[in-house]
Design a protein around this motif. Sequence first.
Motif, short mmCIF file in Angstrom:
data_model
loop_
_atom_site.label_atom_id
_atom_site.label_comp_id
_atom_site.label_asym_id
_atom_site.label_seq_id
_atom_site.Cartn_x
_atom_site.Cartn_y
_atom_site.Cartn_z
N ASP A 174 -8.89 -89.90 70.07
CA ASP A 174 -8.81 -91.27 69.74
C ASP A 174 -9.50 -92.11 70.88
OD1 ASP A 174 -8.04 -93.65 68.24
OD2 ASP A 174 -6.36 -93.95 69.24
N TRP A 175 -9.16 -93.31 71.20
CA TRP A 175 -10.04 -94.31 72.24
C TRP A 175 -9.63 -94.00 73.70
CZ3 TRP A 175 -7.35 -97.39 75.36
CH2 TRP A 175 -6.19 -97.89 74.97
N ARG A 176 -8.24 -93.33 73.80
CA ARG A 176 -7.86 -93.16 75.27
C ARG A 176 -8.38 -91.71 75.76
NH1 ARG A 176 -3.07 -95.31 72.76
NH2 ARG A 176 -1.83 -97.23 74.02
N GLY A 177 -8.60 -91.08 74.80
CA GLY A 177 -9.10 -89.64 75.22
C GLY A 177 -10.78 -89.86 75.38
N MET A 178 -11.24 -90.70 74.80
CA MET A 178 -12.63 -90.78 74.88
C MET A 178 -12.93 -91.61 76.39
SD MET A 178 -15.04 -93.58 74.38
CE MET A 178 -14.45 -94.61 73.58
N TYR A 179 -12.35 -92.47 76.62
CA TYR A 179 -12.50 -93.16 77.65
C TYR A 179 -12.28 -92.12 78.78
CZ TYR A 179 -13.50 -98.03 76.79
OH TYR A 179 -13.96 -99.26 76.48
N LEU A 180 -11.12 -91.22 78.84
CA LEU A 180 -11.05 -90.38 79.78
C LEU A 180 -12.06 -89.26 80.07
CD1 LEU A 180 -9.20 -88.66 81.76
CD2 LEU A 180 -8.01 -87.56 79.85
N VAL A 181 -12.63 -88.84 78.83
CA VAL A 181 -13.72 -87.91 78.78
C VAL A 181 -15.16 -88.45 79.25
CG1 VAL A 181 -15.24 -86.26 77.40
CG2 VAL A 181 -13.01 -86.30 77.06
N MET A 182 -15.41 -89.66 78.92
CA MET A 182 -16.48 -90.24 79.30
C MET A 182 -16.40 -90.57 80.72
SD MET A 182 -18.63 -90.06 76.70
CE MET A 182 -19.80 -91.25 76.82
N LEU A 183 -15.43 -91.31 81.24
CA LEU A 183 -15.52 -91.74 82.61
C LEU A 183 -15.37 -90.64 83.57
CD1 LEU A 183 -13.33 -95.07 82.18
CD2 LEU A 183 -15.83 -94.92 82.49
#
Length: 415
Positions: A174-183
Amino acid sequence: METSTAAKGKINKMYAMQLATIFIGFIIFGFSENIKGPAIPRIQFDFSLNESQLGTLLSLNALGYLIACSFTAWLTRIWGIKRVTVIAFASMAISGVFIFLSQQYMWFSASYFLMYIGNGMLEIGLAVLGARIFVRNTGTMMNLSHGFYGLSSTVAPLIATGLMKVTMFGHTLDWRGMYLVMLMLSAVPIVFALLSKFPGDDINHEERTPFRSLLRDPVLWLMVFILTFGVVSELAVGGWLVNFLEKAYDWDTVKASGMLSAFFLCFALARLLLGPLTDRLGFTLSLIVFSGLSALCTFAAILGGESYAFLFAAAGVGIAMIYPTVMAFIAKRYPNGSDTAITFTVTLMGLGSVIGNYVIGGVIEFVKGRVGSDSANGLLRGLQAGYGFIGLCAALCAVTGIVLYILLHKRREII
């Protein structure tokens, strides 16, 4: 002879580390700024935000970005550009962890604010690094490095959309995991930065160009106006092009978004391929030519109607060159004060770009109201006038460039 060869190899290795820091840094920068598009609707749903609350969130983050831009030069003088760059990347990685863990809106907004603090520091840090490292072929290298930002910005929404659907250990990112991976990708350039040495931190305070001297230089103020007009024209396309094509020409979202993607593709390719042209033409003349080209394409697209809509994308070729060419100009003109000059111009540019978007919306509503707010013709004329303001900003960028050229020609200081 062997000692000379070893020293040369060491220098080449160090330069490669410096380039990796800057190029990967711009890729991360592009990701962090442009993955929010697909995530915003989900964030809004999860925290039950109305449009006003969402606008406030984005405005506060823009404020954090500007605050970071304002103090980064000061930190650079105290700690050095290497430490500041590492801190910028680290703050972005840490914000990714906090965003992933955030379950309450206040915790999330604070984490998001931290990410934009890191973005602001990175904006200045990468510009200062480029100004110090690219002493030869400055225009080429500045545009090339910013080209990586353009490429990552183009693919960021697609990658974000894909990541949000990925399932790991039985859970969807979801969006939380996506931000974690990208950042967390910010950890990669940290390694290169720690292994590098960056020039300029050893300049004594007495050797640096005083801030008051910079403020008294009309050339720097002209650069502020050029950068502001250029960036308003650049950023406004992302916010208004799809809206214009959908409402003015009844295009569907897929077709209109395709034109926006074409704009960003032209934008990225121009930075990657046309940098050497800025070194040949000279930075001042390049600013005039490229901003003028963008203005002509935009006005022709509006006046020509739907069949000339492809010129909206072509305008990206011209406007793409403004920001990196301004950075190259500053690097050449203020070698001992580039950090302060860059911070000053970028901070004022940020304030100007916020005002610019409000003006575009105001122009649309004003013209629509005068022609007929409830009529299709009123909407069309309003949209044309609003988008015409984007072209006007590019034209004003060219006009200010001409004023700058005349001033520098009289002083025999043309760059």
